[in-house]
Scaffold this motif. Sequence first.
Motif, short mmCIF file in Angstrom:
data_model
loop_
_atom_site.label_atom_id
_atom_site.label_comp_id
_atom_site.label_asym_id
_atom_site.label_seq_id
_atom_site.Cartn_x
_atom_site.Cartn_y
_atom_site.Cartn_z
N ALA A 33 0.86 -1.19 0.00
CA ALA A 33 0.00 0.00 0.00
C ALA A 33 0.90 1.23 0.00
O ALA A 33 1.84 1.32 0.79
N ILE A 34 0.63 2.17 -0.90
CA ILE A 34 1.46 3.38 -0.95
C ILE A 34 0.80 4.55 -0.24
O ILE A 34 1.38 5.62 -0.16
N SER A 35 -0.40 4.34 0.28
CA SER A 35 -1.01 5.28 1.21
C SER A 35 -1.49 4.45 2.40
O SER A 35 -2.11 3.41 2.22
N LEU A 66 9.17 1.29 2.01
CA LEU A 66 8.70 1.47 0.63
C LEU A 66 8.32 2.93 0.38
O LEU A 66 8.79 3.55 -0.56
N GLY A 67 7.47 3.47 1.25
CA GLY A 67 7.07 4.87 1.11
C GLY A 67 6.17 5.10 -0.09
O GLY A 67 6.07 4.29 -0.99
N ASN A 68 5.51 6.24 -0.11
CA ASN A 68 4.62 6.54 -1.23
C ASN A 68 5.18 7.62 -2.15
O ASN A 68 4.50 8.08 -3.06
N LEU A 98 1.25 -2.09 -6.41
CA LEU A 98 1.01 -0.93 -5.56
C LEU A 98 -0.48 -0.61 -5.53
O LEU A 98 -1.12 -0.51 -6.58
N VAL A 99 -1.04 -0.47 -4.33
CA VAL A 99 -2.46 -0.16 -4.19
C VAL A 99 -2.62 1.08 -3.32
O VAL A 99 -1.81 1.35 -2.43
N SER A 100 -3.68 1.83 -3.59
CA SER A 100 -3.97 3.01 -2.78
C SER A 100 -5.44 3.37 -2.94
O SER A 100 -6.09 2.99 -3.92
N THR A 101 -5.96 4.08 -1.96
CA THR A 101 -7.30 4.66 -2.06
C THR A 101 -7.20 6.10 -1.58
O THR A 101 -6.89 6.36 -0.43
N GLU A 102 -7.45 7.02 -2.49
CA GLU A 102 -7.37 8.44 -2.17
C GLU A 102 -8.45 9.19 -2.94
O GLU A 102 -8.73 8.88 -4.09
#
Length: 306
Positions: A33-35, A66-68, A98-102
């Motif tokens: 996850a990147i967030s 890893l960081g975003n 890489l997954v994210s929800t924003e």
Amino acid sequence: MKYFLSLSAIISLSLFSSDRIGKVPVYKIAVEAISMNEESLALRDFIKGEIQSTSRGTVTLPLKSLGNNGWEFDKEGNPSPKTQIRLGNLNDVDKLLLVSTEDGQAVISFVDVLHQKLEYRNSLPDSLSKTLVSDFLGFLDKKNIYLALSETGTGSNSPLKINSLKPTYIAGEPIRFEIESAEDNYVYVVLVPENQKGEPVLLFPNQIQNDNFVRKGDKVIIPDKRISFKAASTPSKDRIRAFASREEWKEFQLRGKKEDSFYRLLPPAVTGTKASHRSMMVVASSLTAPIEQSPVMEWEYQILSR
């Protein structure tokens, strides 16, 4: 597809040994996850569980630091210089998911670590995140099929024999060879290009030779003389892989554009949200089994520039 109708060069024709028998081709995938919000972590854990439970890949341990920041790719999927460095530091990983929800959007990105290329990126509203996962898993199924076609171990138990495939070709020279079977079998012949970014192409069956059941002692010219199959101008080392199967590979779709001569071997159609979780698991678990269980012989040849 038309790129693969032209081949490039190489020096020796060789029959590979059986030292790769038993290898099950799956990618080592880092799912991150990147967030770090709750929704992103939930999406990460969900898709990680889907990959593991359906044997679509080997999920690696979480990556450190890893960081975003710094995961940047252009429209062609090429990484920025900073991202190139970060990808180069990843060890023992084939693919990075890489997954994210924003801002109400769920995003999935899939990166080829070795070749440093963004292969897949898609986003949907959070409420459709499971549909997004299904779309990605369909893409991963295709990648798994291509990997199995390229890497399934060869052995000496194949009943297939190839004739007339030369050790070298000149750019623009037609390539045509003969397959002979010592048993009744369905035969699938695949071109594996040297450039690993390329995708295997199904040479047989094809849109003209669509009956691929070959009886004992029969000889089949591949491809048909009505199909143009020529060596390209760029030198390369390519492989012909011939699979012998007692049963037809009904698990897959054979598709091709009308203007193309050759089919592509694709996963079964996924019906999106209408497909049950159970049915997707059953399909995925057995998806590449017909390929992995079929005896295969492999030949290598070289194409020389003029």
